[in-house]
Scaffold this motif. Structure first.
Motif, PDB file in Angstrom:
ATOM      1  N   LEU A  35       0.463  -1.015  -0.146  1.00  0.00           N
ATOM      2  CA  LEU A  35      -0.038  -0.177   0.472  1.00  0.00           C
ATOM      3  C   LEU A  35       0.263   1.077  -0.265  1.00  0.00           C
ATOM      4  CD1 LEU A  35      -3.085  -0.829   2.668  1.00  0.00           C
ATOM      5  CD2 LEU A  35      -3.252  -0.453  -0.306  1.00  0.00           C
ATOM      6  N   ALA A  36       1.422   1.181   0.795  1.00  0.00           N
ATOM      7  CA  ALA A  36       3.166   2.399   0.812  1.00  0.00           C
ATOM      8  C   ALA A  36       3.831   2.291  -0.414  1.00  0.00           C
ATOM      9  CB  ALA A  36       3.618   2.064   1.992  1.00  0.00           C
ATOM     10  N   MET A  37       3.907   1.641  -1.153  1.00  0.00           N
ATOM     11  CA  MET A  37       4.355   2.005  -1.890  1.00  0.00           C
ATOM     12  C   MET A  37       3.626   2.057  -3.332  1.00  0.00           C
ATOM     13  SD  MET A  37       7.261  -1.966  -2.034  1.00  0.00           S
ATOM     14  CE  MET A  37       7.132  -1.412  -4.670  1.00  0.00           C
ATOM     15  N   ALA A  38       2.715   1.355  -3.259  1.00  0.00           N
ATOM     16  CA  ALA A  38       1.458   2.409  -4.116  1.00  0.00           C
ATOM     17  C   ALA A  38       1.142   3.408  -3.942  1.00  0.00           C
ATOM     18  CB  ALA A  38       0.175   1.512  -4.694  1.00  0.00           C
ATOM     19  N   GLY A  39       1.804   4.813  -2.725  1.00  0.00           N
ATOM     20  CA  GLY A  39       0.664   5.620  -2.465  1.00  0.00           C
ATOM     21  C   GLY A  39       2.471   6.110  -2.941  1.00  0.00           C
ATOM     22  N   PHE A  40       3.453   5.854  -2.647  1.00  0.00           N
ATOM     23  CA  PHE A  40       4.885   6.898  -3.003  1.00  0.00           C
ATOM     24  C   PHE A  40       4.469   6.498  -4.397  1.00  0.00           C
ATOM     25  CE2 PHE A  40       9.116   6.712  -3.562  1.00  0.00           C
ATOM     26  CZ  PHE A  40       9.516   7.281  -3.105  1.00  0.00           C
ATOM     27  N   ALA A  41       4.151   5.692  -5.406  1.00  0.00           N
ATOM     28  CA  ALA A  41       4.620   5.703  -6.704  1.00  0.00           C
ATOM     29  C   ALA A  41       3.437   6.326  -7.304  1.00  0.00           C
ATOM     30  CB  ALA A  41       4.533   4.709  -7.171  1.00  0.00           C
ATOM     31  N   ARG A  42       2.697   6.797  -6.804  1.00  0.00           N
ATOM     32  CA  ARG A  42       1.595   7.835  -7.093  1.00  0.00           C
ATOM     33  C   ARG A  42       1.946   9.628  -7.087  1.00  0.00           C
ATOM     34  NH1 ARG A  42      -4.274   6.366  -7.842  1.00  0.00           N
ATOM     35  NH2 ARG A  42      -4.162   8.626  -9.118  1.00  0.00           N
ATOM     36  N   ALA A 211       7.184  11.287   1.755  1.00  0.00           N
ATOM     37  CA  ALA A 211       8.088  10.639   2.911  1.00  0.00           C
ATOM     38  C   ALA A 211       7.241   9.682   3.935  1.00  0.00           C
ATOM     39  CB  ALA A 211       8.966  12.069   3.769  1.00  0.00           C
ATOM     40  N   LEU A 212       6.473  10.067   4.282  1.00  0.00           N
ATOM     41  CA  LEU A 212       5.105   9.600   5.177  1.00  0.00           C
ATOM     42  C   LEU A 212       4.815   8.510   4.358  1.00  0.00           C
ATOM     43  CD1 LEU A 212       2.193  11.692   6.218  1.00  0.00           C
ATOM     44  CD2 LEU A 212       4.407  11.096   7.721  1.00  0.00           C
ATOM     45  N   ALA A 213       4.714   7.671   3.197  1.00  0.00           N
ATOM     46  CA  ALA A 213       4.268   6.704   2.753  1.00  0.00           C
ATOM     47  C   ALA A 213       5.886   5.783   3.116  1.00  0.00           C
ATOM     48  CB  ALA A 213       3.610   6.647   1.154  1.00  0.00           C
ATOM     49  N   GLU A 214       6.761   6.553   2.661  1.00  0.00           N
ATOM     50  CA  GLU A 214       8.085   5.593   2.101  1.00  0.00           C
ATOM     51  C   GLU A 214       8.559   5.020   4.063  1.00  0.00           C
ATOM     52  OE1 GLU A 214      12.746   7.148   1.978  1.00  0.00           O
ATOM     53  OE2 GLU A 214      11.231   8.297   2.333  1.00  0.00           O
ATOM     54  N   GLY A 215       7.942   5.787   5.134  1.00  0.00           N
ATOM     55  CA  GLY A 215       9.212   4.896   6.598  1.00  0.00           C
ATOM     56  C   GLY A 215       7.869   4.293   6.724  1.00  0.00           C
ATOM     57  N   CYS A 216       6.065   4.897   6.645  1.00  0.00           N
ATOM     58  CA  CYS A 216       5.618   3.296   6.868  1.00  0.00           C
ATOM     59  C   CYS A 216       5.637   2.630   6.155  1.00  0.00           C
ATOM     60  CB  CYS A 216       4.034   3.728   6.461  1.00  0.00           C
ATOM     61  SG  CYS A 216       3.071   5.205   7.907  1.00  0.00           S
ATOM     62  N   GLY A 217       6.074   2.601   5.035  1.00  0.00           N
ATOM     63  CA  GLY A 217       5.982   0.907   5.011  1.00  0.00           C
ATOM     64  C   GLY A 217       7.120   0.213   4.866  1.00  0.00           C
ATOM     65  N   TRP A 218       8.840   0.903   5.160  1.00  0.00           N
ATOM     66  CA  TRP A 218       9.490   0.795   5.506  1.00  0.00           C
ATOM     67  C   TRP A 218       9.980   0.321   6.888  1.00  0.00           C
ATOM     68  CZ3 TRP A 218      13.689  -0.571   3.137  1.00  0.00           C
ATOM     69  CH2 TRP A 218      15.009  -1.282   3.672  1.00  0.00           C
ATOM     70  N   LEU A 219       9.062   0.557   7.865  1.00  0.00           N
ATOM     71  CA  LEU A 219       9.409   0.189   9.066  1.00  0.00           C
ATOM     72  C   LEU A 219       8.425  -1.230   9.188  1.00  0.00           C
ATOM     73  CD1 LEU A 219       9.054   0.917  11.773  1.00  0.00           C
ATOM     74  CD2 LEU A 219       7.020   2.056  12.161  1.00  0.00           C
TER      75      LEU A 219
END
Length: 249
Positions: A35-42, A211-219
């Motif tokens: 989900l985070a990757m999809a949001g970041f990609a958009r 950054a929020l999307a990236e951080g949530c996905g990575w965490l």
């Protein structure tokens, strides 16, 4: 064909098992990551293409800069907050948290901490150099920075640091209030740090959201990976000794 359905059922049951080595914890982590990757990609696609949201970036940045240029207590407080959460500051906080966790015997939480905070900061640097987005430009800037803007490093670091602490304290809480409160406090701290970066003219709104999307996905994947490692070790110890050791994460 008759054997396929039972296998799929067993596979699905194992993926959603709270106790399995590759169970619910890893499934949830992968789901959050996707989900985070999809949001970041958009967001990244919108920034690269100059989509209408980038016009909103400019409007928000100019409006905040006009207010921040007037000075005042809010700007001073946000300057202190943003400097505390610079790269050295976040690493110092993470180091202190890591020492505290080591003393408590939480070695798998230490694995999650090291992979999420320093690892996440390195990931952010790589993404900045991938997109090479210039920071907001003003005639009289409050902060002058030579690094790239997308995504926000401060926001990403705060997300993984305080997000991990929230997960840790919620995991060890005994009431629903104790499980909810850490996430509320973490969200407030992350929000303040993210707002400080926009208010001080260091980032656009899309830098923060990415950054929020990236951080949530990575965490999510770091905690899920550490939990999987812990459960695998527990399963091996159980098979060797005939009893289940207490899990840490």
């Amino acid at each position: 064909m008759s054997n396929v359905l039972p296998r799929l059922q067993r596979f699905a049951a194992a993926r959603f098992s709270p106790e399995g080595e590759y169970g619910l914890h890893l499934t949830v982590g992968i789901a959050f990551l996707l989900l985070a990757m999809a949001g970041f990609a958009r967001l990244a696609g919108a920034v690269v293409a100059g989509a209408p949201i980038t016009q909103l970036d400019m409007v928000v940045a100019n409006w905040l800069h006009a207010h921040a240029s007037q000075g005042g207590l809010l700007r001073d407080a946000l300057l202190v907050l943003t400097h505390i959460h610079s790269t050295p500051g976040v690493l110092a906080i993470a180091f202190g948290v890591g020492i505290w966790m080591v003393r408590r015997g939480q070695r798998y939480w230490v694995v999650a901490l090291v992979s999420s905070v320093p690892g996440g900061m390195l990931l952010n640097v790589a993404l900045k150099h991938t997109f090479e987005r210039a920071r907001p430009h003003f005639e009289e800037p409050i902060l002058t920075l030579t690094t790239y803007s997308f995504p926000s490093g401060h926001t990403m670091a705060a997300t993984v640091l305080y997000g991990l602490l929230a997960c840790y304290f919620a995991r060890h809480a005994r009431s629903w209030i104790g499980r909810l409160l850490p996430f509320v406090l973490a969200a407030l701290m992350i929000g303040l740090i993210a707002f400080s970066r926009m208010y001080l003219g260091a980032h656009y709104l899309t830098d923060i959201l990415a950054a929020l999307a990236e951080g949530c996905g990575w965490l999510a994947i770091c905690i899920g990976g550490a939990a999987t490692l812990n459960r695998r070790q527990a399963a091996r110890a159980r098979r060797a000794s005939g009893r289940a050791p207490q899990q840490e994460i």
